[in-house]
Write an enzyme that holds these catalytic residues in place. Structure first.
Site, PDB file in Angstrom:
ATOM      1  N   CYS A  84       0.843  -1.197   0.000  1.00 16.62           N
ATOM      2  CA  CYS A  84       0.000   0.000   0.000  1.00 16.62           C
ATOM      3  C   CYS A  84       0.885   1.258   0.000  1.00 16.62           C
ATOM      4  O   CYS A  84       1.544   1.544  -0.989  1.00 16.62           O
ATOM      5  CB  CYS A  84      -0.976  -0.039   1.176  1.00 16.62           C
ATOM      6  N   HIS A 171      -3.794  -5.122   0.571  1.00 15.10           N
ATOM      7  CA  HIS A 171      -3.274  -5.583   1.859  1.00 15.10           C
ATOM      8  C   HIS A 171      -3.321  -7.112   1.927  1.00 15.10           C
ATOM      9  O   HIS A 171      -4.366  -7.696   2.214  1.00 15.10           O
ATOM     10  CB  HIS A 171      -4.078  -4.977   3.008  1.00 15.10           C
ATOM     11  N   GLU A 173      -2.054  -8.949   4.162  1.00 13.32           N
ATOM     12  CA  GLU A 173      -1.988  -9.434   5.549  1.00 13.32           C
ATOM     13  C   GLU A 173      -3.349  -9.613   6.205  1.00 13.32           C
ATOM     14  O   GLU A 173      -3.456 -10.264   7.252  1.00 13.32           O
ATOM     15  CB  GLU A 173      -1.128  -8.481   6.399  1.00 13.32           C
TER      16      GLU A 173
END
Length: 231
Positions: A84, A171, A173
């Site tokens: 990001c 993202h 994660e």
């Protein structure tokens, strides 16, 4: 450094998910540590990292006092993954351009990819991801290539395989990117060359031994911010 295991360093740009990134790396059985994004290059080098991840963050690269890493992190000879804001930082510092997105993305999107670099190996050609950004990479730095895009983001994932530099606008994660763990595992194992040797049990044993050696016959005061999570 954790014994003979070289860590993946997460440089934190103020993201709420930095600790989650480090956790995902550890879940892939690789060792990770979090350092502030302002950490000097000598300190970073002292950890002998296998790779570096630039976290997301709330800033814009065009904002006054926008946090930036030491530019030497891109020339350490170890792979770097920007997530990001981390991708935008990489593009901005290496000669690309970052602009305000015509349409801000927040929520679920779907990447389309045709990737031969290894970062998205095993990921479905149309895969759900989680986006949260107002800026986006408009033009790539020299030598970079686009490896994934979404309907609203032309540079959803980029790579410069020869330099070991990679970036994703989404993202990986978070749980809303179902194949995110696979992407991070690809970076950690395929690209950084980390083994799957680390686990919390061995780390705890080594950490306890190091504390015992340091404290000796002394006493320790341990302050916790609260609750089971801290302990």
């Amino acid at each position: 450094m954790h014994g003979a295991i070289r860590p993946v360093i997460v440089l934190d740009f103020g993201a709420q998910y930095s600790k989650l990134i480090a956790r995902r790396v550890r879940e892939a059985k690789a060792f990770s540590i979090i350092l502030p994004c302002t950490t000097d290059l000598d300190t970073i080098k002292s950890h002998q990292p296998a790779g570096i991840i630039l976290s997301g963050g709330p800033a814009s690269v065009h904002g006054a006092g926008a946090p930036l890493p030491d530019p030497g992190v891109f020339d350490l000879g170890v792979p770097v993954l920007g997530i990001c804001y981390g991708l935008q930082v990489m593009a901005h510092m290496l000669g690309g351009t970052v602009e305000r997105s015509p349409k801000r993305e927040y929520g679920i999107a779907h990447i389309e990819h045709q990737d031969a670099t290894g970062l998205l190996d095993g990921v479905q050609l149309l895969s759900q991801v989680w986006m949260s950004h107002g800026d986006a990479v408009a033009t790539l730095p020299p030598g970079f290539q686009t490896i994934a895009r979404t309907e609203n983001c032309a540079q959803a994932a980029v790579a410069h395989p020869e330099r070991g530099l990679y970036g994703v606008q989404f993202h990986p994660e978070v749980v809303h990117t179902p194949e995110g763990p696979k992407i991070l595992s690809n970076f950690v194992h395929r690209i950084c060359g980390c083994g799957a040797e680390w686990d919390m049990g061995s780390f705890a044993e080594e950490a306890i031994g190091a504390i015992q050696h340091q404290v000796g016959d002394g006493r320790v005061v341990c302050g916790l911010s609260g609750g089971v999570d801290s302990s």
